[in-house]
Write a protein that holds these residues in place. Sequence first.
Motif, short mmCIF file in Angstrom:
data_model
loop_
_atom_site.label_atom_id
_atom_site.label_comp_id
_atom_site.label_asym_id
_atom_site.label_seq_id
_atom_site.Cartn_x
_atom_site.Cartn_y
_atom_site.Cartn_z
N MET A 267 51.77 1.45 66.25
CA MET A 267 50.66 1.65 67.35
C MET A 267 51.02 1.41 68.63
O MET A 267 49.85 2.22 69.65
CB MET A 267 50.51 -0.45 67.18
CG MET A 267 48.24 -1.20 67.91
SD MET A 267 48.85 -2.79 67.69
CE MET A 267 49.65 -2.87 66.37
N ARG A 268 51.55 1.45 69.21
CA ARG A 268 52.48 2.22 70.59
C ARG A 268 52.41 3.82 70.93
O ARG A 268 51.52 3.83 72.14
CB ARG A 268 53.87 1.80 71.15
CG ARG A 268 54.10 0.15 71.72
CD ARG A 268 54.40 0.19 72.36
NE ARG A 268 54.63 0.22 74.09
CZ ARG A 268 56.02 0.20 74.97
NH1 ARG A 268 56.59 -0.53 74.78
NH2 ARG A 268 56.26 1.21 75.80
N LEU A 269 52.76 4.12 70.44
CA LEU A 269 52.64 5.51 69.88
C LEU A 269 51.16 6.13 70.00
O LEU A 269 51.21 7.21 70.41
CB LEU A 269 53.86 6.19 68.98
CG LEU A 269 55.19 6.49 69.34
CD1 LEU A 269 55.40 6.93 67.88
CD2 LEU A 269 55.44 6.97 70.30
N ALA A 270 50.63 5.38 68.70
CA ALA A 270 49.66 5.64 68.84
C ALA A 270 48.57 5.67 70.04
O ALA A 270 47.36 6.75 70.93
CB ALA A 270 48.64 4.84 67.73
N ALA A 271 48.46 4.77 70.94
CA ALA A 271 47.68 4.69 72.08
C ALA A 271 48.40 5.24 73.11
O ALA A 271 48.25 5.91 74.16
CB ALA A 271 48.61 3.05 72.64
N GLN A 328 68.03 2.39 76.98
CA GLN A 328 68.53 2.14 76.09
C GLN A 328 69.19 1.13 75.28
O GLN A 328 68.77 0.71 74.67
CB GLN A 328 69.47 3.98 75.48
CG GLN A 328 69.51 4.06 74.49
CD GLN A 328 69.70 5.60 73.73
OE1 GLN A 328 69.28 5.88 75.19
NE2 GLN A 328 69.78 5.83 72.46
N PRO A 329 69.84 0.54 76.90
CA PRO A 329 70.94 -0.55 76.58
C PRO A 329 69.71 -1.88 76.36
O PRO A 329 69.92 -2.60 75.22
CB PRO A 329 71.79 -0.26 77.92
CG PRO A 329 72.04 0.46 78.12
CD PRO A 329 70.43 1.69 77.50
N MET B 159 61.89 5.77 67.12
CA MET B 159 60.71 5.78 67.42
C MET B 159 61.02 3.87 68.73
O MET B 159 60.48 4.78 70.04
CB MET B 159 59.92 5.06 66.17
CG MET B 159 59.70 5.58 65.24
SD MET B 159 59.15 4.30 64.09
CE MET B 159 57.12 4.10 64.78
N ARG B 160 61.53 3.67 69.32
CA ARG B 160 61.93 2.51 70.29
C ARG B 160 62.21 3.75 71.33
O ARG B 160 61.88 3.66 72.86
CB ARG B 160 62.18 1.25 70.30
CG ARG B 160 62.67 0.99 71.50
CD ARG B 160 62.53 -0.58 71.21
NE ARG B 160 61.95 -1.24 70.06
CZ ARG B 160 62.42 -2.59 70.04
NH1 ARG B 160 63.84 -3.05 70.23
NH2 ARG B 160 61.86 -3.33 69.33
N SER B 161 62.74 4.72 71.47
CA SER B 161 63.92 5.11 72.46
C SER B 161 62.45 6.63 72.75
O SER B 161 61.88 6.69 73.38
CB SER B 161 64.38 6.76 71.95
OG SER B 161 64.64 7.64 70.89
N ILE B 162 61.85 6.61 71.69
CA ILE B 162 60.35 7.92 72.38
C ILE B 162 59.09 6.95 72.26
O ILE B 162 58.79 8.07 73.90
CB ILE B 162 59.51 8.18 70.34
CG1 ILE B 162 60.86 9.42 69.70
CG2 ILE B 162 58.52 9.39 70.71
CD1 ILE B 162 60.86 9.90 68.31
N VAL B 163 59.37 6.25 72.45
CA VAL B 163 58.62 5.36 73.09
C VAL B 163 58.77 4.98 74.46
O VAL B 163 58.16 5.24 75.35
CB VAL B 163 57.50 3.58 72.52
CG1 VAL B 163 57.15 3.37 73.65
CG2 VAL B 163 56.79 4.02 71.20
N ASP B 164 60.32 4.37 74.87
CA ASP B 164 60.32 4.86 75.85
C ASP B 164 60.34 5.44 76.66
O ASP B 164 60.12 5.95 77.80
CB ASP B 164 61.78 3.68 76.03
CG ASP B 164 61.94 2.65 75.35
OD1 ASP B 164 60.91 2.15 75.56
OD2 ASP B 164 63.18 2.36 74.83
#
Lengths: 368, 168
Positions: A267-271, A328-329, B159-164
């Motif tokens: 969802m976040r990526l889509a937004a 990342q951490p 996916m989280r790293s891409i979102v970040d």
Amino acid sequence: MKPIGGIEVRSMNYSHKNVDIGVQAYQLGEEFQMLMAGPPPTGNSFTALLELPANQAMELLHSPGAADSPTELPLKRHHNMSHRSARNHPHDCAPAFPSNAALNEGATKYSGISTAAAFGGGGQDSPESSSSANAMKVKSEPMDSGSSPNSLPHTSNPTVASKNEKHTKRKEREKGKATNKKNKTAANDNSKEGERLPYVHVRARRGQATNSHSLAERARREKINARMKLLQELVPGCSKISGTALVLDEIINHVHSLQRKVEFLSMRLAAVNPRIDFNLDSLFTAGNGSVLESNFPSMVMPLMWPDIQMLGNEQECQQQWHLGSVNQPVWTRQEGHQNLIISENSLLSYDSPANSVSLHSSQQKMEI
Amino acid sequence: MNPHPSSCSNGRSIRTRFARRFLRALKKIGSKGSSSRPSPRDISWRCRRVKIAADASMASAVGPRRVWSRTMLNMLRSRSHACLHASRLGNSRRPGADRHAVGKRKRLVLKRKLPNRLGLNQVNQLRRLVPGGEAMDLDILLDETAHYIKCLATQVKVMRSIVDYCSA
């Protein structure tokens, strides 16, 4: 089933008749190891069945030159002895073969041998196989014939034997324990067999059932327990919990939370996507770099590198890459959280305000 | 997290393959829906596309040697046309509610395969969570679950790293 019976009874017949040869052959134990690679003395209609552990069979197959004279019958196992000798002297067995009452008695007596022979015969096709008593004998112990792990179906042709070997090894891995036990119980019925099978590993403890069904069930239960232990190691915070139901609950929660995270991130990526789609080429490379932690195959990097220079936002790319490594951490720490809400909030907290606003709006739109 | 070294290297390669496929799919999605003002329908369509892309790239990165990835690939393959038609027609479901957001695609398959879901213990729940888990033995189900959890964790990380990266 019927060809199996033919082979089996033939071997029975031989072992019944030539017990003295069998004892002698058993005493010659050390010489056997190289024998099986030897060329078959008789025709291919009669196939020799061997019960060997897979590594030993491999060793035998890989040393084809070291064949003793096959008439000495130096076979380590009683099974091997019987089948091998049956192969070497087919004329002995052939007349006595069909529907002999004493033969059938011998077959029941040497049930420990017959199981291995029956399994090995499964891969073969021997044409002479028409004794109804033999078929009945085979039916009486179907599980043995199905799950004998050590028996290698050796035909007269060594190449065929080596082809069969992989199959047999796989089978051994699957059902090894159960069948070893089975062999042992079969061997205990006959004291002679018990003496001649010193290599059989017994895994059935006292008081445990040795029925084939219960053996299979026990193996399945042990497999399930091992998998459960592995899952317990895999799911964070699950290793201290005892009790299958609670562990399963934790596993279910973990899978749930991971799937929710995937949903939320998509969802976040889509937004986020329409905002940055002009930048996606650089995202492609930089995302690869940050995601894969410089372990990306080098053949792709030169492909993508000119894109960045062409776009001229290399600086931005580097900067964002650093930001990603800083972030990342944070998310690796957040992985331990079972609660999605916490991670959502913390994720939103360090976002840029515009992005979070757009995300909120998109979420609201989703919920509407 | 990974107790076995062999599966560690395996996970790394799966991670690489998933990242490549997913980024490629994202690029395609981003180039496809490049309108100036995204409408809510557009965003929901895009969200679904991203999720399908994530699932498909994960399953294809794992390959067909696992039951769950095979099932997921089959599901996506059989579902892609219907999904596209539905999005074109605009009858989008509501993915926002909590329980409905979790296993939409799984529950769709379940409605086809397993109409009565009354005996709900944990194993059945797990069967419903893991794709293709309805017809497995328990030991295979646990094995697949372990692999599925690993792959989901990898997916979430990537996916989280891409979102970040995107929102940084």
